[in-house]
Design a protein around this motif. Structure first.
Motif, short mmCIF file in Angstrom:
data_model
loop_
_atom_site.label_atom_id
_atom_site.label_comp_id
_atom_site.label_asym_id
_atom_site.label_seq_id
_atom_site.Cartn_x
_atom_site.Cartn_y
_atom_site.Cartn_z
N ILE A 1 0.85 -1.19 0.00
CA ILE A 1 0.00 0.00 0.00
C ILE A 1 0.88 1.23 0.00
O ILE A 1 1.83 1.34 0.77
CB ILE A 1 -0.92 0.01 1.24
CG1 ILE A 1 -1.90 -1.17 1.17
CG2 ILE A 1 -1.68 1.33 1.34
CD1 ILE A 1 -2.72 -1.34 2.44
N ARG A 2 0.57 2.21 -0.86
CA ARG A 2 1.29 3.48 -0.88
C ARG A 2 0.49 4.58 -0.20
O ARG A 2 1.01 5.30 0.64
CB ARG A 2 1.62 3.88 -2.32
CG ARG A 2 2.67 4.98 -2.42
CD ARG A 2 2.78 5.51 -3.84
NE ARG A 2 1.58 6.28 -4.20
CZ ARG A 2 1.35 6.78 -5.40
NH1 ARG A 2 2.19 6.57 -6.39
NH2 ARG A 2 0.25 7.47 -5.64
N ASP A 3 -0.77 4.76 -0.58
CA ASP A 3 -1.62 5.81 0.01
C ASP A 3 -2.96 5.22 0.41
O ASP A 3 -3.54 4.40 -0.31
CB ASP A 3 -1.88 6.94 -1.00
CG ASP A 3 -0.64 7.69 -1.40
OD1 ASP A 3 0.07 8.17 -0.50
OD2 ASP A 3 -0.37 7.79 -2.61
N VAL A 4 -3.47 5.68 1.56
CA VAL A 4 -4.86 5.45 1.96
C VAL A 4 -5.27 6.70 2.74
O VAL A 4 -4.87 6.88 3.88
CB VAL A 4 -5.03 4.21 2.85
CG1 VAL A 4 -6.49 4.05 3.24
CG2 VAL A 4 -4.53 2.96 2.17
N ILE A 5 -6.06 7.57 2.12
CA ILE A 5 -6.31 8.88 2.70
C ILE A 5 -7.81 9.19 2.69
O ILE A 5 -8.48 9.08 1.66
CB ILE A 5 -5.58 10.00 1.92
CG1 ILE A 5 -4.10 9.65 1.72
CG2 ILE A 5 -5.71 11.34 2.65
CD1 ILE A 5 -3.38 10.58 0.76
N ALA A 6 -8.32 9.60 3.86
CA ALA A 6 -9.64 10.20 3.96
C ALA A 6 -9.46 11.71 4.04
O ALA A 6 -8.68 12.20 4.86
CB ALA A 6 -10.37 9.70 5.20
#
Length: 318
Positions: A47-52
């Motif tokens: 995973i590189r990005d996980v953004i809310a």
């Protein structure tokens, strides 16, 4: 230049808006290539990005998840939106770059509050990271960015706009982490328990400057520099910096524009001679950052350990 090596990276990214106040962003990255212990032909995926994303006002946005640590311009640009093929700070093979403390791919797990004024002429960022690990103190970060010519309204910033903007931008940033500077200990002897390292507060401050001007029929010039200072009793380096100059031809030569570039990087260990990297590169810009080729030479001198490398890179984005 006694061996031939190759590596590759594939990034799959997505983003969207749920409504005008809430958005999301995610990305995964796959890599293959040389490793410290040999080669990796099967590759790895992570995973590189996980953004809310929550947008309350231009002056207040809150992002939560795994994201770029707001530190220097290079972090926001990433390797995909800069002129040099090699990301700055990679002095030692298979080691993290020398520069602001971040995480894999410049990311870390945390929260960032950021905002902009005057359409992006001024931006601020404050964040807390390392929130995935309860055994260590948070890494606190802050950054201010001032664009004196064209604004840069997005969270991200490029290290070159390839003549699409006139840029004179100054950024200053800092990081601090309680007990984040940790004494390196040698491996314990057989049958002996590991020792307990001493710890000190880690700190880092940096400043970066970007000037880019499209001179019309005379082409586009880009000048960039950054300086980093490190604090903590057990930090290996006292300071580091880089300086860059490039030129982009005004019109196509064949299907793309030529971009000759030179960059000097230096890092000063506390107990050794300086590290030095010099890059001389010729870029071929076919479709902006979406399609480019880079051919270059790198000279390295790591406290007397010298090396030479030729590199050829191909970047495609859609």
């Amino acid at each position: 230049m006694d061996r031939l090596l190759g590596d590759g990276e594939l990034d799959l990214s997505f983003s969207g808006e749920i409504n005008r106040f809430i958005g999301l962003q995610g990305a995964i990255v796959a890599q293959f290539g040389p490793t410290p212990t040999g080669g990796n032909i099967t590759g790895s995926v992570t995973i590189r990005d996980v953004i809310a994303k929550f947008q309350f006002h231009d002056l207040l946005n809150v992002w939560i998840g795994r994201m770029i640590v707001p530190s220097d311009r290079s972090a926001f640009s990433g390797p995909w939106s800069m002129g040099p093929w090699n990301y700055p700070g990679f002095f030692e093979p298979y080691a993290p770059p020398i520069g602001p403390r971040q995480g894999p791919f410049g990311r870390n797990d945390g929260v960032t509050a950021w905002g902009k004024a005057a359409g992006g002429l001024f931006k601020y960022y404050v964040g807390a990271f390392n929130l995935h690990d309860s055994s260590v103190s948070p890494l606190y970060t802050a950054r201010l960015n001032l664009s004196l010519l064209d604004p840069e309204p997005a969270y991200y910033q490029k290290a070159t706009y390839l003549g699409e903007k006139s840029i004179l931008a100054l950024g200053v940033a800092g990081e601090v982490q309680k007990e984040g500077s940790v004494e390196p200990l040698p491996p314990p002897a057989a049958g002996e328990p590991p020792g307990t390292p001493r710890k000190d507060t880690y700190g880092e401050v940096n400043a970066d400057l970007l000037f880019e001007k499209n001179l019309g029929t005379a082409g586009t010039i880009t000048l960039e520099g950054a300086f980093y200072k490190y604090f903590g009793d057990f930090e290996r380096f006292d300071h580091s910096y880089f300086a860059l100059a490039s030129y982009l031809t005004p019109s196509n030569i064949g299907v793309g524009k030529l971009q000759p570039l030179v960059r000097l990087q230096q890092a000063k260990p506390k107990n050794a001679d300086s590290y030095l990297l010099i890059d001389a590169q010729l870029g071929y810009i076919i479709e902006g950052h979406a399609a480019r080729v880079a051919l270059g030479y790198q000279r390295s001198d790591l406290s007397g350990a010298k090396g030479n490398a030729l590199f050829l890179g191909v970047q495609l984005q859609k």
